[in-house]
Design an enzyme around this catalytic site. Structure first.
Site, short mmCIF file in Angstrom:
data_model
loop_
_atom_site.label_atom_id
_atom_site.label_comp_id
_atom_site.label_asym_id
_atom_site.label_seq_id
_atom_site.Cartn_x
_atom_site.Cartn_y
_atom_site.Cartn_z
N HIS A 83 0.87 -1.18 0.00
CA HIS A 83 0.00 0.00 0.00
C HIS A 83 0.90 1.23 0.00
CE1 HIS A 83 -3.78 -2.21 0.77
NE2 HIS A 83 -2.89 -3.13 1.12
N SER A 104 15.27 -0.93 12.49
CA SER A 104 16.28 -1.55 11.63
C SER A 104 16.94 -2.74 12.31
CB SER A 104 17.35 -0.51 11.27
OG SER A 104 18.43 -1.17 10.64
N ARG A 106 19.54 -3.87 11.34
CA ARG A 106 20.99 -3.63 11.29
C ARG A 106 21.46 -3.01 12.61
NH1 ARG A 106 22.41 0.03 6.51
NH2 ARG A 106 24.49 -0.81 6.85
N ARG A 196 -8.04 -5.31 2.75
CA ARG A 196 -7.45 -6.28 3.68
C ARG A 196 -8.41 -6.86 4.70
NH1 ARG A 196 -2.94 -8.01 1.07
NH2 ARG A 196 -1.79 -6.22 0.26
C1 LIG Z 1 -6.02 -10.49 -1.38
C2 LIG Z 1 -4.84 -9.80 -1.97
C3 LIG Z 1 -3.87 -10.52 -2.63
C4 LIG Z 1 -2.75 -9.88 -3.19
N1 LIG Z 1 -1.80 -10.62 -3.83
C5 LIG Z 1 -0.72 -10.01 -4.35
C6 LIG Z 1 0.30 -10.75 -5.01
O1 LIG Z 1 0.23 -11.96 -5.14
N2 LIG Z 1 1.39 -10.09 -5.50
C7 LIG Z 1 1.51 -8.73 -5.39
O2 LIG Z 1 2.49 -8.16 -5.86
N3 LIG Z 1 0.55 -8.01 -4.77
C8 LIG Z 1 -0.54 -8.60 -4.24
N4 LIG Z 1 -1.50 -7.86 -3.61
C9 LIG Z 1 -1.27 -6.42 -3.46
C10 LIG Z 1 -2.13 -5.60 -4.43
O3 LIG Z 1 -1.80 -5.87 -5.77
C11 LIG Z 1 -1.92 -4.08 -4.15
O4 LIG Z 1 -0.60 -3.73 -4.46
C12 LIG Z 1 -2.17 -3.72 -2.70
O5 LIG Z 1 -3.37 -4.29 -2.25
C13 LIG Z 1 -2.21 -2.21 -2.53
O6 LIG Z 1 -3.44 -1.74 -3.06
P1 LIG Z 1 -3.58 -0.33 -3.73
O7 LIG Z 1 -2.75 -0.24 -4.96
O8 LIG Z 1 -5.06 -0.03 -3.87
O9 LIG Z 1 -3.00 0.64 -2.55
P2 LIG Z 1 -2.08 1.92 -2.65
O10 LIG Z 1 -0.78 1.58 -3.27
O11 LIG Z 1 -2.03 2.51 -1.29
O12 LIG Z 1 -2.86 2.85 -3.65
C14 LIG Z 1 -4.09 3.46 -3.23
C15 LIG Z 1 -4.86 3.88 -4.46
O13 LIG Z 1 -4.17 4.94 -5.09
C16 LIG Z 1 -4.32 4.82 -6.49
N5 LIG Z 1 -2.98 4.66 -7.09
C17 LIG Z 1 -1.86 4.21 -6.48
N6 LIG Z 1 -0.81 4.24 -7.31
C18 LIG Z 1 -1.28 4.70 -8.47
C19 LIG Z 1 -0.69 4.94 -9.74
N7 LIG Z 1 0.60 4.74 -9.99
N8 LIG Z 1 -1.48 5.41 -10.72
C20 LIG Z 1 -2.79 5.66 -10.51
N9 LIG Z 1 -3.42 5.45 -9.34
C21 LIG Z 1 -2.66 4.98 -8.34
C22 LIG Z 1 -5.20 3.63 -6.77
O14 LIG Z 1 -6.55 4.06 -6.85
C23 LIG Z 1 -5.04 2.79 -5.52
O15 LIG Z 1 -6.14 1.96 -5.24
C24 LIG Z 1 -2.61 -8.47 -3.06
C25 LIG Z 1 -3.59 -7.75 -2.39
C26 LIG Z 1 -4.69 -8.38 -1.84
C27 LIG Z 1 -5.72 -7.57 -1.10
#
Ligand SMILES: Cc1cc2nc3c(=O)[nH]c(=O)nc-3n(C[C@H](O)[C@H](O)[C@H](O)COP(=O)(O)OP(=O)(O)OC[C@H]3O[C@@H](n4cnc5c(N)ncnc54)[C@H](O)[C@@H]3O)c2cc1C
Length: 231
Positions: A83, A104, A106, A196
């Site tokens: 996140h 850390s 470390r 989550r």
């Molecule tokens: C059940 C589950 C299983 C998962 N399994 C995996 C896995 O196997 N491998 C893996 O790597 N990850 C996995 N994830 C992580 C998932 O892919 C997300 O990275 C994580 O849940 C963070 O979500 P998010 O991007 O909404 O949150 P944040 O990164 O906090 O982003 C919040 C919101 O901001 C916006 N945002 C963020 N960045 C950008 C951007 N660059 N451009 C445009 N809008 C943006 C989007 O609307 C996003 O929803 C899993 C997550 C869940 C809940």
């Protein structure tokens, strides 16, 4: 502030260090464009908040900010670190402010480890998930503890031999506890909870999401109700 520390799992917690704003913030932020502001929510303000949440006018929900001290096993934090949006303080990078700081290994020797109460069964239809319990809980616990003991002893021996903490820690398992500060906006926290606190999320991180919900509900009751009923 009432009880703003939640104990989670066997040794973890979320502690609120501080927070910014109250329930009037999203409404005042939305109305700033035409110069209005309130100190107490009225019925029409609640309606406006519902409208904002429902129609994804999300920026007014980024001004309420919470600074949290979190202690969690490393495998939970690895999921949490995905996140990446915390509290935005600059806009000169497409990667928004991560707002993370972590203890850390470390500097500080790793001292605490998570031990599950129940050993869950691998889910048959979801390769990532678990369901129910395995039969031989006792044997699983024995195996877990034997391995834990061996790794802890080896880690300590390496430290005693003078090996640097930054190197010795590499043999440690993911159930080691870590501690972080995370500062995030209401929207970022709500997004974390939405993703989550779901059945497809791992049980352990789900406990943190449930606790976070209780925390923001305590800090911003109307905003929390409005967001989760409408967004
Ligand atoms: C059940 C589950 C299983 C998962 N399994 C995996 C896995 O196997 N491998 C893996 O790597 N990850 C996995 N994830 C992580 C998932 O892919 C997300 O990275 C994580 O849940 C963070 O979500 P998010 O991007 O909404 O949150 P944040 O990164 O906090 O982003 C919040 C919101 O901001 C916006 N945002 C963020 N960045 C950008 C951007 N660059 N451009 C445009 N809008 C943006 C989007 O609307 C996003 O929803 C899993 C997550 C869940 C809940």
């Amino acid at each position: 502030m009432a009880n703003l520390r939640k104990n989670i799992l066997d040794k973890g917690f979320i502690q609120v260090i501080g927070y910014l704003g109250s329930d009037v913030i999203p409404v005042n932020a939305a109305r700033v464009s035409f110069g209005g502001s309130i100190t107490e929510l009225r019925k029409r303000d609640l309606k406006l908040m519902d409208f904002l949440a429902k129609h994804k006018h999300h920026s007014p929900f980024r001004h309420q900010t919470v600074c949290l001290n979190v202690k969690a096993p490393e495998f939970v934090m690895r999921q949490w670190y995905k996140h990446v949006v915390g509290a935005e303080t600059t806009s000169n990078s497409f990667v928004k402010d991560h707002a993370w700081n972590e203890i850390s290994g470390r500097y500080v020797p790793v001292a605490e480890y998570y031990e599950p109460v129940i050993f869950r069964k691998q889910s048959k239809d979801n390769k990532q998930a678990s369901e129910g319990q395995i039969e031989d809980q006792e044997e699983a616990l024995k195996l877990w503890r034997d391995t834990d003991r061996l790794l802890k002893e080896s880690y300590q021996k390496l430290l005693d031999m003078g090996v640097a903490k930054e190197q010795a820690r590499c043999i440690l398992p993911l159930n080691q506890y870590t501690e972080v500060y995370w500062t995030a906006s209401f929207q970022a926290i709500a997004n974390f909870i939405e993703l989550r606190d779901k059945p497809d999320s791992q049980w352990e991180i789900r406990q943190y999401a449930i606790a976070l919900y209780e925390i923001i509900e305590e800090l911003y009751p109307h905003t929390t109700k409005s967001w989760f009923e409408n967004s």
